[in-house]
Design a protein around this motif. Structure first.
Motif, PDB file in Angstrom:
ATOM      1  N   HIS A  42      -7.079   6.289  -1.466  1.00  0.00           N
ATOM      2  CA  HIS A  42      -8.204   5.595  -2.606  1.00  0.00           C
ATOM      3  C   HIS A  42      -9.127   4.570  -2.051  1.00  0.00           C
ATOM      4  O   HIS A  42     -10.131   4.483  -2.122  1.00  0.00           O
ATOM      5  N   GLU A  43      -8.069   3.644  -1.401  1.00  0.00           N
ATOM      6  CA  GLU A  43      -8.969   2.432  -1.002  1.00  0.00           C
ATOM      7  C   GLU A  43      -9.878   3.072   0.094  1.00  0.00           C
ATOM      8  O   GLU A  43     -11.084   2.313   0.288  1.00  0.00           O
ATOM      9  N   LEU A  44      -9.453   3.743   1.091  1.00  0.00           N
ATOM     10  CA  LEU A  44     -10.583   4.212   2.089  1.00  0.00           C
ATOM     11  C   LEU A  44     -11.514   5.090   1.397  1.00  0.00           C
ATOM     12  O   LEU A  44     -12.838   4.704   1.904  1.00  0.00           O
ATOM     13  N   TRP A  45     -11.342   5.791   0.438  1.00  0.00           N
ATOM     14  CA  TRP A  45     -12.582   6.369  -0.121  1.00  0.00           C
ATOM     15  C   TRP A  45     -13.536   5.529  -0.963  1.00  0.00           C
ATOM     16  O   TRP A  45     -14.663   5.792  -0.790  1.00  0.00           O
ATOM     17  N   ILE A  46     -12.880   4.522  -1.562  1.00  0.00           N
ATOM     18  CA  ILE A  46     -13.944   3.448  -2.029  1.00  0.00           C
ATOM     19  C   ILE A  46     -14.551   2.758  -1.269  1.00  0.00           C
ATOM     20  O   ILE A  46     -15.819   2.177  -1.356  1.00  0.00           O
ATOM     21  N   ALA A  47     -13.990   2.326  -0.139  1.00  0.00           N
ATOM     22  CA  ALA A  47     -14.635   1.593   0.970  1.00  0.00           C
ATOM     23  C   ALA A  47     -15.762   2.428   1.670  1.00  0.00           C
ATOM     24  O   ALA A  47     -16.282   2.037   2.580  1.00  0.00           O
ATOM     25  N   GLY A  93      -2.552   5.220  -2.501  1.00  0.00           N
ATOM     26  CA  GLY A  93      -3.275   3.962  -2.797  1.00  0.00           C
ATOM     27  C   GLY A  93      -4.254   3.852  -1.368  1.00  0.00           C
ATOM     28  O   GLY A  93      -5.272   3.444  -1.553  1.00  0.00           O
ATOM     29  N   GLY A  94      -3.768   3.969  -0.371  1.00  0.00           N
ATOM     30  CA  GLY A  94      -4.520   3.665   0.934  1.00  0.00           C
ATOM     31  C   GLY A  94      -5.692   4.785   0.767  1.00  0.00           C
ATOM     32  O   GLY A  94      -6.576   4.575   1.278  1.00  0.00           O
ATOM     33  N   ALA A 137     -10.451   9.156   4.732  1.00  0.00           N
ATOM     34  CA  ALA A 137      -9.514   9.375   3.709  1.00  0.00           C
ATOM     35  C   ALA A 137      -9.143  10.981   3.755  1.00  0.00           C
ATOM     36  O   ALA A 137      -7.995  11.250   3.508  1.00  0.00           O
ATOM     37  N   HIS A 178       0.833  -1.229   0.087  1.00  0.00           N
ATOM     38  CA  HIS A 178      -0.038   0.049   0.158  1.00  0.00           C
ATOM     39  C   HIS A 178       0.870   1.244   0.069  1.00  0.00           C
ATOM     40  O   HIS A 178       1.813   1.381   0.718  1.00  0.00           O
TER      41      HIS A 178
END
Length: 226
Positions: free
Chosen positions: A97-102, A94-95, A108, A90
């Protein structure tokens, strides 16, 4: 102090005053003091100078080093999660982005501000202070001093990512089944934060208030003999 009705502004050098860069105590010299005299703060023992020696050079060195490490700090992975399904690396972006998508938009946003926004604003602000101080600019001295105090106060909050990864490494460890491991990007990011803190602490904010004595006018060349 100025005489009643005297609106002339006097510098600390003219009044024989020395401000300690460490504890802030203002001391008054008794009698004339040579520029190379060794003076110490009576409270903390720090050497007293009207301007901290080599302040700009030190701050420039730390700032340029932080700029060089900023790119790898954001491109290299800061941590890897290990589980039965494999290893996943990560990066900071990238982290986020993953928090935003989740759907963790608040978290985020906090990570983005602390890990991306604050370092960029700090680096740009430090560069602006260094360039204007190097030119002995009198532009918005009060506002630039306020900006310096702001970046000095918020600097430590940039360590949020480092603290989070350290906590995860200590809390999530289930032998060969799952765990969190720090990566090289975390070292680069931590170095950027430390270097920006050193750049701010090395910078003498008194340089934002130019003193004519810091740059005395050059003496006129002697007239040629006939």
């Amino acid at each position: 102090m100025n005489a009643p009705g005297d609106n002339t502004l006097h510098t600390g050098r003219e009044l024989g005053l020395f401000s300690c860069h460490t504890c802030g105590r203002v001391s008054e010299a008794v009698g004339p003091v040579a520029d190379d005299a060794a003076l110490a703060c009576p409270r903390c023992g720090t050497a007293l100078h009207h301007r901290a020696p080599q302040s700009l050079e030190k701050s420039w060195a730390y700032t340029l080093a932080a700029l060089l490490l900023y790119l790898p700090a954001n491109v290299l992975p800061v941590m890897s999660t290990v589980s039965l399904s494999g290893r996943v690396s990560h990066t900071i972006l990238g982290g986020i982005h993953e928090l935003w998508i989740a759907g963790d938009w608040g978290l985020a946003l906090i990570v983005f501000v602390a890990s991306v926004g604050v370092p960029i604003v700090k680096l740009v602000s430090i560069l602006m202070l260094l360039m204007t101080a190097g030119r002995q600019s009198t532009w918005c001295s009060r506002e630039r001093t306020t900006l310096y105090r702001w970046i000095e106060a918020v600097g430590h909050w940039s360590m949020l990512d480092v603290f989070v990864v350290v906590l995860l490494v200590g809390m999530i460890h289930f032998g060969p089944f799952a765990g969190v491991e720090p990566e090289s990007g975390l070292l680069a990011f931590g170095a950027v934060v430390v270097l920006t803190i050193l750049a701010v602490s090395s910078f003498d904010p008194r340089l934002l208030w130019p003193d004519p004595a810091d740059n005395p006018p050059a003496s006129a060349p002697p007239a040629p003999h006939e």
